[in-house]
Design an enzyme around this catalytic site. Sequence first.
Site, PDB file in Angstrom:
ATOM      1  N   GLU B  57       7.219  14.127  81.302  1.00  0.00           N
ATOM      2  CA  GLU B  57       6.186  13.435  80.864  1.00  0.00           C
ATOM      3  C   GLU B  57       6.291  11.872  80.709  1.00  0.00           C
ATOM      4  O   GLU B  57       5.578  11.053  80.969  1.00  0.00           O
ATOM      5  CB  GLU B  57       5.568  13.812  79.282  1.00  0.00           C
ATOM      6  CG  GLU B  57       5.152  15.388  79.216  1.00  0.00           C
ATOM      7  CD  GLU B  57       6.520  16.139  78.763  1.00  0.00           C
ATOM      8  OE1 GLU B  57       7.567  16.041  79.558  1.00  0.00           O
ATOM      9  OE2 GLU B  57       6.427  17.005  77.801  1.00  0.00           O
ATOM     10  N   CYS B  85       7.158  17.876  73.655  1.00  0.00           N
ATOM     11  CA  CYS B  85       7.788  17.716  72.503  1.00  0.00           C
ATOM     12  C   CYS B  85       7.541  16.381  71.480  1.00  0.00           C
ATOM     13  O   CYS B  85       6.493  15.816  71.944  1.00  0.00           O
ATOM     14  CB  CYS B  85       9.486  17.165  72.684  1.00  0.00           C
ATOM     15  SG  CYS B  85       9.851  15.630  73.375  1.00  0.00           S
TER      16      CYS B  85
END
Lengths: 152, 152
Positions: B57, B85
């Site tokens: 990401e 996360c």
Amino acid sequence: MITESDFSFMRQALALAAQAEARGEVPVGALIVHDNSVIAEAYNERETQPSALAHAELSAIRQACEKLGRWRLSGCTLYVTLEPCVMCAGALVQARVDRVVYGARDPKAGAVESLYQVLSDTRLNHRPQVDAGVLGEECGKILSDFFRRRRA
Amino acid sequence: MITESDFSFMRQALALAAQAEARGEVPVGALIVHDNSVIAEAYNERETQPSALAHAELSAIRQACEKLGRWRLSGCTLYVTLEPCVMCAGALVQARVDRVVYGARDPKAGAVESLYQVLSDTRLNHRPQVDAGVLGEECGKILSDFFRRRRA
């Protein structure tokens, strides 16, 4: 335990924050110390890069990983003038930084003591030692002065 | 609302995850779509870079900021095979991504629905739209197969 050298490294982080300010950026500075040497120095560059990831802490972590040639920053302490946000607190856990020392609290976005307590979350796989409030007044003042001037 | 094109973009993210796996990395892939075109493609490269920040990401967000020349990724959707996360969820808020679509849930470290709900936190200054579970089984299987082989 907070030592004399913590104050000295935080003064260096404040000088980095002043460099951000000189470029019209929100003044936040960070550095990483390993074996008592500074191995990474950074300041917020969100507007000048421009990148949403250009917070001082993330740039310092990137430099330190490059310098040490590993993703695990064990043995390292990160100094930052402002309480880390969610992204940066998460990055400090990902990087397994031993210790985090910061200056001013960030009641609106801080993720160490304010909105979240990411660095002390026992569900995550790493918990850095944290020391808060080192030169907190000066670290907060450079920010409040910046925003006051910007509103004027 | 989940559409046919969401499945198609998630298949591309799965192909990126497979590229990570081929390099011995935990297989997670991500891409960013703007105006119906893919403007960033990335996969986890934590070991090969090596960098604690090299989650799929974050690498995709960095590329998209460079491509668009701005830190604000409004108008963008990020697709990722695994629930982000804390670091990556925080980065999605920082980047003001419009929409996040992910595949498998991450009960141990996920910060969208599992450990934290960062993307729906009304105290933060941006809340992306979230669609979870797109090709969730396949996205989870590539990870569980990887870890099973690694244990063997």
